[in-house]
Structure formats: C-alpha cells, structure tokens
Design an enzyme around this catalytic site. Structure first.
Site, mmCIF file in Angstrom:
data_model
loop_
_atom_site.group_PDB
_atom_site.id
_atom_site.type_symbol
_atom_site.label_atom_id
_atom_site.label_comp_id
_atom_site.label_asym_id
_atom_site.label_seq_id
_atom_site.Cartn_x
_atom_site.Cartn_y
_atom_site.Cartn_z
ATOM 1 N N GLU A 115 0.789 -1.232 0.000
ATOM 2 C CA GLU A 115 0.000 0.000 0.000
ATOM 3 C C GLU A 115 0.824 1.286 0.000
ATOM 4 O O GLU A 115 0.382 2.292 -0.544
ATOM 5 C CB GLU A 115 -0.941 0.000 1.213
ATOM 6 C CG GLU A 115 -1.954 -1.136 1.242
ATOM 7 C CD GLU A 115 -2.943 -1.048 0.095
ATOM 8 O OE1 GLU A 115 -3.201 0.077 -0.384
ATOM 9 O OE2 GLU A 115 -3.449 -2.100 -0.328
ATOM 10 N N SER A 396 -43.430 -39.758 29.986
ATOM 11 C CA SER A 396 -43.359 -40.109 31.416
ATOM 12 C C SER A 396 -42.306 -39.318 32.181
ATOM 13 O O SER A 396 -42.221 -39.440 33.403
ATOM 14 C CB SER A 396 -43.070 -41.607 31.566
ATOM 15 O OG SER A 396 -44.151 -42.370 31.077
#
Length: 778
Positions: A115, A396
C-alpha cells in the site's frame, strides 16, 4: 581622409556601445519586472492557496479527532472463561480493535509493501504519486490503460474515517489537508495501528483482527507470513480478491497479488527471498475456513442474543463493543455436540433425525451446554430451530413432579397403588391407559411404580393430588407453560401437556438442588470495550419450593438401580454403578418424542430425540433406547474425575403412613396401602351361599346336608387407596363414605378383575367369619 575615417569609426563604435548598453538596461528592467511579477504572482498564489487551504480546512474535523473517535465495535459473545469467542454480533462492520503490539510485524510489513512503501519516509502525502494518479485518470493510455492510485496509508486512513469516499477534487484536497495535519500530531506507528484496525477486508470484516478471525479462525497475533501476505492483498479490492470467490480467475489473481506482496517484502528487506519463496509454496487458500457465519454453540448464542435484543438497542449491540461473558462451559458444549451428533447417526434406524441436549448447574441454574439440534446448518432437519425452546410432549418424564406432590402431601415411597387395568372417567372422554409392556403388576409401591414408569399408578397418583396442584408444582420448580392444566386432564402425568427441554431441565435442576429453585442464568457479566462492567450475574439464595426431605426421597427413588426393570433394555443407560444418578425417561404416543432426564447434585441434563416436523419414529424408539444412550454418554464423560456426591437420605419420609392424635401420639391402628401394606390373604374352606351376590360361609355340616360343595378359597378384602385416604388430606384418617368418590367404583372393579385373573380361587372381599347354617341355603 584617413583621420576622418578614424573619427567616423570611433563615433560608430561609441554609438554601438551606447546601443548595447541601452539594450542591457532594458533587459535588466524586463527581468526585474518579470521577477517582481513572478514574486507577486507567487505571493498571490500562496495567498490564494492559503485561502483555499483555509477555506476547506475551516470546516474539516480536527485530525486528532481520531484519538477520541470511537470506531464501531461489534458485540462479542464468549464462553464462561472469556477466552473462547462464540459469536460476533455486528451490523455492516464486524470489528475488534487491538493494540499495535498485537499486530505482528509480517502484517505491518506486508501492508506497507503493497500500500505505501515510503510510509516511514513521507509526511502524509506524496505529491508525485498524486500527480501520477491524476495523469493516469486523464490519460490512462500512458499507463497501459490502468488508472493509478496516489493515496498513502495516511490518506487512506483519513478517507476511511473522517471523510467520505466520493471521487471529487474537493474531497481529495480535504484528504491532503487532513493527512498533513495527522502526520504532524500522530506517530507513524499510531497511524499504522489506526489504519490496520479500520480498513475493510471483505465479508464484513473490518480491521486485521476481524479479518484473521473471519478467514483463518485465529487471532491476528497468530498469523503466519503467507496468511499475512494474503490478507494484506485484500483491502485494495475486497470483493474482487475475496478468498470466497467462486471465480477461479479471481482466486488466481489473489494468489498473484499475495506472491507480489512477498516479493516486495523481500526487495524492501523485511524478509529474505528464501522466506518469500517458502511462503509461496504454501497453498494458503486451503487454510481459509469455510465461508459461513463464524459461530460456536449457535443455538445457545441465539438464545443469549435474544436477551441482548430485549435489553439493549440495536445500535448498542452493533457498535459499543460489548463483551458478553456467558455461562457456557466450552468443554461440556463440545462434548454435548459430539454425543448428540453420534447419537443421531445411531438413531437413523429408528427414523429419528434430530436430538437436543441441555446441561445446567443445579446450584446456580447456570446453563452449561445447549445443543438445539444435531446440525445448526442442516436445512433438511430444520437445524436452525432450537428444539430446546420448542414445546414438546414430555411423556413419562413428567411423572416425578406428580410423585413429588404425593410425597409432599403425606404419601410415602412405600405407599401402594394398584397397577391394574382401570377405566378413568374425569368427566370428559373415558381414559384407559396401558403400560409400556402391556402387563399389570397389581399392588406396587410408589417407589417401584415410578422407577419402572408404570402408567396406571401414575394416573392414579395424579388424581389423588389433583391436576392443578401437580401442574402448579411443576411450574414452581421451573417449567413454563401448562397454563391451562384442565385441558390436559389425567393424561398430563403421561406427557399430555407440552414443555420445553430447557425449562424441563431447569425443573430437574431444582430437584437436584434439593427443592431450591434458582433463576435460569445464561450470562455471567457484560462489559463495555474498556472493561467496565455493564451488567453482572449475582447469585442468590433461591426460592425454597419443596422441603428437602421430600425431594431427597424422590431422588433416592430415581437413582436406585434396584428399583428399575432393565429387562426391555439390554444395557440400561440410566444405570451408574460408581455414583448415584437420578434419571427418568419419557416416550410419547406413536414414538414422536423420546426423553431422558436426570441429575446429580452438581449437574442436571436433559435430552430429547425425535423429528422437528413431528413425524413419528419407528416402533421401539423409546426414551431409554434413543435418548438414554446420548444422555448417559454425556453424563459419564462430564462427571469423569469429579467428586462422587450422594443425595440426602430420604428413607424416613413415612409421615403419610401414620396417624396421630391431637397430642401428636402415633395411633396403633394403621391404614392399608398408604402405610405400605396390603390386606392379608386368608385361605378358607367355604361353601357358596349365592352366586349372584358372591356370598360364602365357613364349612359346616350344613353344606353336606344341603348338598353344597365345600371349596378352598382365598379371600382378600382389597380396596383402592381411595378407601383409606381423603384426597384433600391423606394424613387425616379414613373417609366415611369413600364409595362416593367418582373414581372409586372403577378402581375397585379393576382390582377385583385383576385378582380373579391371577387365580380363580381368589375372592375379593372380606373372608366369612360364620359357619354355614341350613337357613343360608333356603
């Protein structure tokens, strides 16, 4: 003549000299005016440039605003240690700001190499680069058809933070002004740190830490050279160079740019050429993690996220950088996911496609693990649906709540209920339940009826305590829903209602905590990005729901291996020989839901198995068969190496089997069934008086005189428990007219038929006490 010529020549030389002198004077004057003009123009230019500079600079934000500027930081959800990132809640930007010292040099150098190679030498702006960029925009043919960029790292930072990205000369001038000011007030390292925490890398990842997490599932400080070069290649054109691109040419372009970055790093002396070549040999794209939402414990995360959305604004969640430290135990979560995944694979033969698991710490009610489905990303099973929060019938596994209410009302683990075919009529549709194996056991104690999950005693138990009372207790323990228990009737005890796995497990956790309910907790604390605590979990004493003696009795029943009948399961998954573990299974009609719930004093775990679309599983997919192994596998591994804990002894809970006078003295007269005994069987030699009334008398000579056969019969004066207790208070003696209870006759009839089926010589009723007389046979 000669003299004259001399004079003329002298005059001509003089005139020429004067002419040259005059010309030099004019030239000096011109240059003087040109210099003055240039100076004036220069001054005017400087004044004009200064005016332009001032004109644009007066409305610009100060460059040092970057020191106080709060970059939008996403909210991060962690496990209980604060070290395992579960999820990053973000808007358009997912960002985690890190210190410059946490950014490795390979990332810094790779970024500079691509860059801004003169980053540490310029003062924020490179005017030659700006000129070249402007020229490439005007005449791109001079640069091979490509338009060149002229922004330094400083300028890019300004553009990404303080200005818009519009392409105008005015915006560019502002960028230059602010870049010069920024370089004057910030060090190069500060600028580079801000830049690497701000720039977009694609896939909503802003900043190097978010990029490392997104593409490599690691922290920035852990990035290798090849990974750093790849990430540094992305900011120029994040979408074009995306590692997730389906276009092979774009991936090739990304690799070329990565290799270029490595070569530039070597050329600038940041690395050796040998290091660059070794890094090029690595196929970095293969190291990129799958392109899907980076999320761990997804169902738990979404559960926590709902809490955050209820208590914080969207802006706070997406920008404040909150750190949410949850209660999740990452090791237990991974274990839960593994056992659920393996269990679902094994259950394929039962047509069971999904499963869910929840684990809770009973002492704090903190959620330790939550698996809402076998695979969050599997659309075929509706994987993103959190079954732990869906209402399903519990089968149950609801029974312990009913039996606990019985114990609390004065019944004991030894209290007897008749497990016989019984037709129940609660005012609605008559109800005649069956047991799982189709058989009936006659008189059976509560502790065995519960451990063996017998249905008829359970329905009778619910009738005795009342549907409303049982539902209320279940809610007080931690269940949600069940707001209209009358709608379910007596089928509630067999799972006729609907519960959520999370809250079902929470209620079992209350049982594990000996009847003290703590409020369910999923978050330990929430911090802002500076570490200040915004919200914190505070443990409390909880709420005492049931006295410890009753819960202890229940826990001893549910953890007793001897009470269970494992005949129908070769390897009973509820059994633990090395430590007491309370457990209960549940299965609904047509095998649509299968459950296993259980706990120790330090861990409560619930497992559900079934199909999200409510399709039935294949026959035999009982809770103990498909959910039990998952539950056992998690329990066994989660408890491995932990201290063995025992439940308090609840065996002395015999209150309901005693009668006391007003002075508190125990009366000698006992009551059958409630005190754990049945009426004695008496065998007699008798003669039948009346077949219609089933009347008998003791053998005597009158039988022979009236030609009536003498037979040997067994008499038992058996009655349902309704004969011996008052429903509203079983400790308050026997009812005067038990036969008035609407269920009495049906229960009595069931008992009589069962005894007759066992032995035709058994007669249900009182044994005769008087010998036969001739008058008995008239």
């Amino acid at each position: 003549m000669g003299a004259r010529h001399v004079v003329v020549r002298r005059k001509m030389r003089g005139a020429s000299h004067n002419s040259k002198k005059k010309k030099r004077g004019i030239a000096r004057c011109v240059w003087r005016w040109l210099f003055v003009g240039a100076l004036v123009c220069g001054m005017l230019g400087l004044i004009g440039a200064g005016g332009v500079f001032w004109y644009y600079a007066k409305d610009l934000p100060p460059a040092d605003q970057l020191r106080t500027r709060e970059a939008a930081e996403s909210t991060k959800i962690y496990d209980r240690t604060g070290t395992v990132l579960l999820y990053d809640i973000h808007g358009e930007e997912r960002r985690t700001v890190i210190d410059f010292t946490e950014i490795p040099t390979v990332v810094r150098y790779a970024t500079i190499a691509l860059e801004d190679q003169d980053f540490y030498r310029h003062h924020g702006v490179k005017f030659t680069s700006i000129f070249r960029a402007a020229l490439s925009q005007i005449a791109p043919q001079l640069f091979g058809g490509r338009r060149s960029g002229g922004s330094t790292i400083t300028q890019q930072l300004i553009k990404n933070t303080l200005l818009s990205s519009e392409r105008t000369y005015e915006r560019k001038l502002k960028e230059v002004i602010l870049s010069l000011e920024l370089e004057r007030k910030f060090s190069k390292d500060e600028i580079l740190s801000l830049y690497l925490n701000e720039i977009p890398y694609g896939s909503n990842a802003y900043g190097i830490e978010a990029a490392a997490q997104t593409f490599f599932d690691k922290h920035a400080r852990e990035l290798t050279l090849d990974e750093a070069a790849l990430l540094a290649s992305l900011p120029q054109q994040p979408s074009r160079y995306s590692p997730y691109s389906a276009n092979p040419k774009r991936l090739e372009a990304l690799v070329r740019r990565q290799h270029y970055a490595l070569d530039q790093m070597a050329r600038l002396g940041y690395i050796t050429q040998e290091q660059a070549e070794r890094a090029k040999e690595i196929d970095t794209l293969k190291k990129v993690v799958a392109n899907r939402e980076n999320i761990n414990a997804p169902h738990f995360v979404m559960y926590v996220r709902e809490y955050l959305e209820d208590h914080y604004t969207p802006e706070e969640i997406q920008t404040r950088g909150l750190r949410v430290i949850t209660t999740l135990d990452w090791e237990k979560q991974q274990l839960a996911e593994d056992v659920v995944r393996e269990g679902v694979q094994k259950n394929a033969k039962y047509n069971a496609q999904n499963a869910a698991l929840v684990a809770i710490d009973p002492r704090t009610a903190q959620v330790l693990a939550m698996v809402g489905s076998a695979d969050f990303f599997n659309k075929d099973i509706d994987g993103q649906v959190n079954v732990a929060l869906r209402f399903r019938q519990p089968g149950s596994s609801f029974k312990p709540y009913v039996y606990l209410e019985m114990l609390r009302r004065g019944y004991t683990p030894d209290t007897i209920l008749y497990d016989v075919p019984t037709r129940f009529d609660d005012g609605e549709t008559p109800y005649e339940p069956q047991n799982y194996d189709g058989s009936f056991r006659g008189p059976v104690k509560l502790k065995r009826a519960l451990a063996m999950s017998l249905n008829i005693p359970a329905v009778k138990a619910l009738y005795l305590v009342g549907v409303k009372n049982a539902a209320q207790l279940a809610k007080e323990l931690g269940l949600t829903g069940l707001d209209n228990p009358r709608r379910y009737g007596l089928s509630l005890v067999l799972g006729g209602g609907e519960v959520q796995l999370l809250h079902h497990t929470h209620a079992y956790a209350t049982l594990a905590n000996m009847g003290v309910r703590k409020e369910l907790v999923s978050i330990l604390r929430i911090e802002d990005k500076d570490g200040a605590v915004v919200e914190k979990f505070e443990d409390s004493d909880g709420t005492r729901v049931v006295d410890e003696e009753y819960v202890a009795a229940l826990s001893n029943i549910l953890s007793n291996n001897d009470y269970r009948v494992p005949a129908f399961v070769p390897d009973n998954p509820l059994r633990f020989d090395e430590r007491p573990v309370a457990a209960k299974t549940g299965t609904t009609n047509s095998y649509r839901d299968a459950w296993t719930m259980g706990y120790t004093p330090s861990l409560a775990v619930g497992v559900w198995v079934g199909n999200n679309d409510n399709r039935p599983m294949r026959g035999g997919a009982a809770g103990s068969v498909v959910a039990g192994p998952i539950w056992h596998a998690f329990m066994a591994q989660a408890l491995e190496g932990t201290v063995i804990e025992h439940f308090p002894d609840g065996s002395d809970n015999q209150k309901g089997g005693r009668e006391e006078d007003k002075q508190g003295r125990v009366q000698k007269k006992g009551r059958y069934l409630i005190n754990g005994t049945v009426p004695p069987m008496k065998e007699k030699k008798v003669c039948r008086i009346s077949k219609k009334k089933n009347l008998w008398c003791l053998k005597s000579d009158a039988c022979k005189r009236n030609k009536v056969d003498v037979k040997r019969r067994k008499f038992i004066d058996a009655h349902p428990i309704l004969h011996y207790v008052k429903r509203d208070d079983p400790t308050d003696g026997m009812p005067k007219h038990p036969e008035k209870d609407p269920q009495y006759r049906a229960w009595q009839k069931g008992i009589e038929k069962w005894y007759e089926k066992q032995d035709r010589k058994i007669i249900v009723g009182p044994a005769p006490t008087e010998k036969c007389k001739d008058s008995d046979f008239d």
